[in-house]
Design an enzyme around this catalytic site. Structure first.
Site, PDB file in Angstrom:
ATOM      1  CG  ASP A   1      -2.062   0.974   1.101  1.00 28.78           C
ATOM      2  OD1 ASP A   1      -1.776   1.680   0.355  1.00 28.78           O
ATOM      3  OD2 ASP A   1      -3.485   0.612   2.102  1.00 28.78           O
TER       4      ASP A   1
ATOM      5  CG  HIS B   1      -8.229   8.855   6.168  1.00 29.77           C
ATOM      6  ND1 HIS B   1      -9.173   7.961   6.414  1.00 29.77           N
ATOM      7  CD2 HIS B   1      -6.916   8.535   6.665  1.00 29.77           C
ATOM      8  CE1 HIS B   1      -8.307   6.152   6.267  1.00 29.77           C
ATOM      9  NE2 HIS B   1      -6.899   6.143   5.819  1.00 29.77           N
TER      10      HIS B   1
ATOM     11  CG  HIS C   1      -8.867   7.177   3.254  1.00 32.85           C
ATOM     12  ND1 HIS C   1      -8.353   8.281   2.690  1.00 32.85           N
ATOM     13  CD2 HIS C   1      -8.505   5.696   3.272  1.00 32.85           C
ATOM     14  CE1 HIS C   1      -7.079   6.997   1.962  1.00 32.85           C
ATOM     15  NE2 HIS C   1      -7.363   6.040   2.395  1.00 32.85           N
TER      16      HIS C   1
ATOM     17  CD  GLU D   1      -6.151   2.866  -0.808  1.00 34.98           C
ATOM     18  OE1 GLU D   1      -4.807   2.274  -0.327  1.00 34.98           O
ATOM     19  OE2 GLU D   1      -7.047   3.475  -0.232  1.00 34.98           O
TER      20      GLU D   1
HETATM   21 MN    MN Z   1      -3.249   3.063   1.068  1.00 36.33          MN
HETATM   22 MN    MN Z   2      -6.601   4.205   1.405  1.00 41.19          MN
END
Ligand code: MN
Ligand code: MN
Length: 294
Positions: A86, A166, A158, A280
């Site tokens: 990520d 966020h 988010h 994502e």
């Molecule tokens: Mn991420």
């Molecule tokens: Mn994220």
């Protein structure tokens, strides 16, 4: 959205996509987690971006929030590991956040991995101005459940804002009662997580990922100096202690003091009771759809 800002988002998105794929390609049995994290972060700078948070490398039941320290140089990928990479990249504060999952040299979990990927693709198909975020959650959970897995109910996507990871709107991975709608120009990270277990993560131990909260109120000069440096360098974006350790020999000790004072937040590692996959993308919401930037 201002054309100049849009271009910064697109550049951050291209870099994030490229380094995500670079990371995925590096993963093999015996390769060190630290080398992958450092290679990705080095490449982000080379391509003209900055990390928006430390590279997260989460394996098997760890869903999110782990980045290796220098002392973790013994940690290596093993055959059969289900690895989530990520990455976050920002250009002048405009953030792209993206993740992918790979199983190391086996294919025991390919249906699981496919389920979070497909959930993300289906959400991208329906995301547009005016849609309720809970409907996105419904699409995610139905897709993942139809393959026999569970979405992780207490993790969500988010909205993003300049230097803010966020920014207030959550994109749930399940059907909720939330009536919030997406709006044109919103930048959102959508991140379905699928699990072979209960689909509920718990906080379990250290992630080595931190975020500035506020400056110490009393007069310990070293602590105040470190807090000031952190604030200047990362603002409120998450950071890794390995980005510091070589310049600040007593950094760990002082960082721990800042954490105990509430001046720095430490993210806990998030662990499910089953194997987890995640995909994502960051998208910009348009009138009748969305633009995927990662
Ligand atoms: Mn991420
Ligand atoms: Mn994220």
């Amino acid at each position: 959205m201002d054309e100049e800002i849009l271009e910064k988002y697109r550049k951050a998105g291209r870099i994030a996509r490229d380094v995500r794929e670079l990371g995925i390609k590096m993963i093999r049995p015996g390769v060190r987690l630290l080398d992958v994290a450092e290679e990705i972060e080095k490449k982000i700078y080379e391509l003209g971006g900055e990390p928006a948070f430390p590279v997260n490398i989460s394996i098997n039941k760890v869903a999110a929030h782990f980045s290796p320290r220098y002392e973790d140089d013994h940690l290596e990928f093993k055959e059969g590991d289900v690895v989530k990479i990520d990455v976050g990249v920002h250009v002048d504060g405009y953030i792209a956040d993206t993740a992918s999952t790979i199983e190391v040299e086996t294919d025991k979990y390919s249906d699981l991995i496919e389920s979070s990927k497909e959930a993300l693709e289906k959400v991208i198909d329906v995301a547009r101005h005016g849609i309720e975020v809970r409907i996105l959650g419904k699409v995610i959970s139905e897709t993942i459940e139809s393959k026999g897995f569970r979405p992780i109910s207490n993790l969500s996507g988010h909205s993003l804002n300049r230097y803010i990871l966020h920014a207030g709107v959550s994109i749930p991975n399940i059907l909720t009662t939330d009536k919030i709608k997406l709006k044109e120009g919103m930048v959102v990270a959508i991140e379905p997580f699928a699990s072979t277990g209960s689909g509920y993560v718990k906080s379990r131990g250290w992630s080595n990922i931190y975020r500035y909260v506020h400056s110490p109120v009393f007069r310990d000069l070293r602590l105040r100096f470190l807090a000031k440096r952190i604030k200047e360098k990362f603002r409120t974006l998450p950071f890794a202690d390995r980005w510091f350790t070589r310049n600040f020999p007593n950094m760990r000790e002082n960082l721990n003091k800042l954490i105990s004072l509430g001046c720095v937040y430490h993210y806990p590692r998030l662990v499910d009771d089953g194997i987890v996959s995640q995909h994502e993308h960051t998208v910009i919401i348009t009138k009748d759809g969305c633009e995927v930037i990662t």
